[in-house]
Design a protein around this motif. Structure first.
Motif, mmCIF file in Angstrom:
data_model
loop_
_atom_site.group_PDB
_atom_site.id
_atom_site.type_symbol
_atom_site.label_atom_id
_atom_site.label_comp_id
_atom_site.label_asym_id
_atom_site.label_seq_id
_atom_site.Cartn_x
_atom_site.Cartn_y
_atom_site.Cartn_z
ATOM 1 N N ASP A 67 0.841 -1.186 0.000
ATOM 2 C CA ASP A 67 0.000 0.000 0.000
ATOM 3 C C ASP A 67 0.877 1.238 0.000
ATOM 4 O O ASP A 67 1.975 1.241 0.574
ATOM 5 C CB ASP A 67 -0.926 0.022 1.229
ATOM 6 C CG ASP A 67 -2.200 -0.759 0.983
ATOM 7 O OD1 ASP A 67 -2.853 -0.523 -0.055
ATOM 8 O OD2 ASP A 67 -2.532 -1.629 1.812
ATOM 9 N N SER A 68 0.345 2.314 -0.610
ATOM 10 C CA SER A 68 1.134 3.540 -0.691
ATOM 11 C C SER A 68 0.302 4.789 -0.419
ATOM 12 O O SER A 68 0.769 5.901 -0.649
ATOM 13 C CB SER A 68 1.796 3.651 -2.067
ATOM 14 O OG SER A 68 0.825 3.613 -3.106
ATOM 15 N N SER A 69 -0.926 4.606 0.086
ATOM 16 C CA SER A 69 -1.759 5.769 0.390
ATOM 17 C C SER A 69 -1.353 6.399 1.713
ATOM 18 O O SER A 69 -1.083 5.699 2.697
ATOM 19 C CB SER A 69 -3.234 5.368 0.470
ATOM 20 O OG SER A 69 -3.968 6.418 1.071
ATOM 21 N N ILE A 70 -1.392 7.731 1.731
ATOM 22 C CA ILE A 70 -1.049 8.481 2.946
ATOM 23 C C ILE A 70 -2.288 8.792 3.784
ATOM 24 O O ILE A 70 -2.177 9.433 4.816
ATOM 25 C CB ILE A 70 -0.338 9.806 2.595
ATOM 26 C CG1 ILE A 70 -1.246 10.724 1.745
ATOM 27 C CG2 ILE A 70 0.981 9.531 1.877
ATOM 28 C CD1 ILE A 70 -0.679 12.122 1.506
ATOM 29 N N LEU A 117 4.167 0.926 2.506
ATOM 30 C CA LEU A 117 5.224 1.851 2.079
ATOM 31 C C LEU A 117 5.111 3.228 2.722
ATOM 32 O O LEU A 117 6.005 4.062 2.541
ATOM 33 C CB LEU A 117 5.189 1.984 0.550
ATOM 34 C CG LEU A 117 5.540 0.697 -0.205
ATOM 35 C CD1 LEU A 117 5.122 0.787 -1.667
ATOM 36 C CD2 LEU A 117 7.026 0.385 -0.088
ATOM 37 N N VAL A 118 4.031 3.432 3.466
ATOM 38 C CA VAL A 118 3.897 4.687 4.218
ATOM 39 C C VAL A 118 4.329 4.474 5.666
ATOM 40 O O VAL A 118 5.093 5.275 6.228
ATOM 41 C CB VAL A 118 2.450 5.218 4.129
ATOM 42 C CG1 VAL A 118 2.247 6.444 5.014
ATOM 43 C CG2 VAL A 118 2.131 5.557 2.674
ATOM 44 N N ALA A 119 3.895 3.376 6.268
ATOM 45 C CA ALA A 119 4.313 3.085 7.650
ATOM 46 C C ALA A 119 5.818 2.827 7.720
ATOM 47 O O ALA A 119 6.473 3.199 8.701
ATOM 48 C CB ALA A 119 3.538 1.885 8.180
ATOM 49 N N ALA A 123 2.090 7.767 -5.800
ATOM 50 C CA ALA A 123 2.691 8.305 -4.577
ATOM 51 C C ALA A 123 4.205 8.125 -4.654
ATOM 52 O O ALA A 123 4.695 7.115 -5.182
ATOM 53 C CB ALA A 123 2.128 7.566 -3.355
ATOM 54 N N SER A 124 4.932 9.086 -4.115
ATOM 55 C CA SER A 124 6.396 8.976 -4.169
ATOM 56 C C SER A 124 6.875 7.747 -3.389
ATOM 57 O O SER A 124 7.914 7.169 -3.713
ATOM 58 C CB SER A 124 7.050 10.252 -3.647
ATOM 59 O OG SER A 124 6.618 10.542 -2.338
#
Ligand SMILES: Cc1cc2nc3c(=O)[nH]c(=O)nc-3n(C[C@H](O)[C@H](O)[C@H](O)COP(=O)(O)O)c2cc1C
Length: 177
Positions: free
Chosen positions: A7-10, A42-44, A82-83
């Motif tokens: 996942d890559s959502s913020i 990928l955000v955590a 997302a970056s």
């Protein structure tokens, strides 16, 4: 079967792409209860920007190579991925591992995997829309390494959120057909 769930959502609990990617993984594991799921948020746990010196992230590539199926939550932010997701792609596009250059041009080496991408977008985009750089980019990138990705879409979630989510979940259902 090994499933890699990214996942890559913020946007945390409110995230539509996270909801869709979870629904896809639920569907896959319901059909194959023995499937193992490897989780990478990928955000955590963000990866650093790619640098020439490398940053000791070889496990990211190994994890991708070991997966039979990869499920990716991909929000549209500023018309692109997302970056955090871009940093992951920068780790899996590795010459000699996932692609190589031959006399006939580039050749993908990561074929045989199933890649399913859950896209969530605030607006509405056709695949050839000039500002659409999520599906078009991920298609090009995965094709380059030998994979034909599948997509589900929640569109227009900033316009009609519930309808967008329902459309995305319907596309998840259709994956099983
Ligand atoms: C920082 C940011 C940038 C965004 N940029 C766009 C954009 O360029 N185009 C668009 O259609 N929607 C844009 N949106 C809306 C998101 O695509 C939409 O909220 C989507 O649901 C994001 O996925 P998520 O819910 O999993 O985070 C943006 C949202 C955020 C938070």
């Amino acid at each position: 079967m090994t499933i890699l769930h990214l996942d890559s959502s913020i946007t945390g609990e409110a995230s539509v792409s996270r909801r869709l990617s979870a629904a896809i993984v639920d569907q896959l594991t319901a059909r194959d209860p023995d499937a193992g799921v490897v989780r990478r948020d990928l955000v955590a746990s963000p990866l650093s920007h790619l640098t020439l010196g490398g940053s000791g992230d070889a496990d990211v590539l190994d994890e991708f190579l070991a997966a039979d199926t990869v499920v990716i939550g991909a929000p549209m932010y500023n018309f692109s991925v997302a970056s955090q997701l871009k940093a992951w792609i920068d780790r899996i596009a590795v010459a000699g591992k996932t692609f190589r250059y031959t006399e006939r041009g580039p050749e993908g080496l990561a074929g045989g995997k199933r890649v399913i991408v859950a896209i969530s977008r605030g607006g509405f985009y056709t695949p050839d829309h000039a500002f659409e750089h999520v599906e078009s980019y991920l298609t090009a990138m995965f094709n380059f390494i030998g994979v034909e990705p599948e997509f589900v879409h929640a569109n227009g979630v900033n316009v009609e959120r519930e309808a967008g989510i329902a459309g995305g979940l319907a596309e998840v259902e259709a994956l099983a057909a």
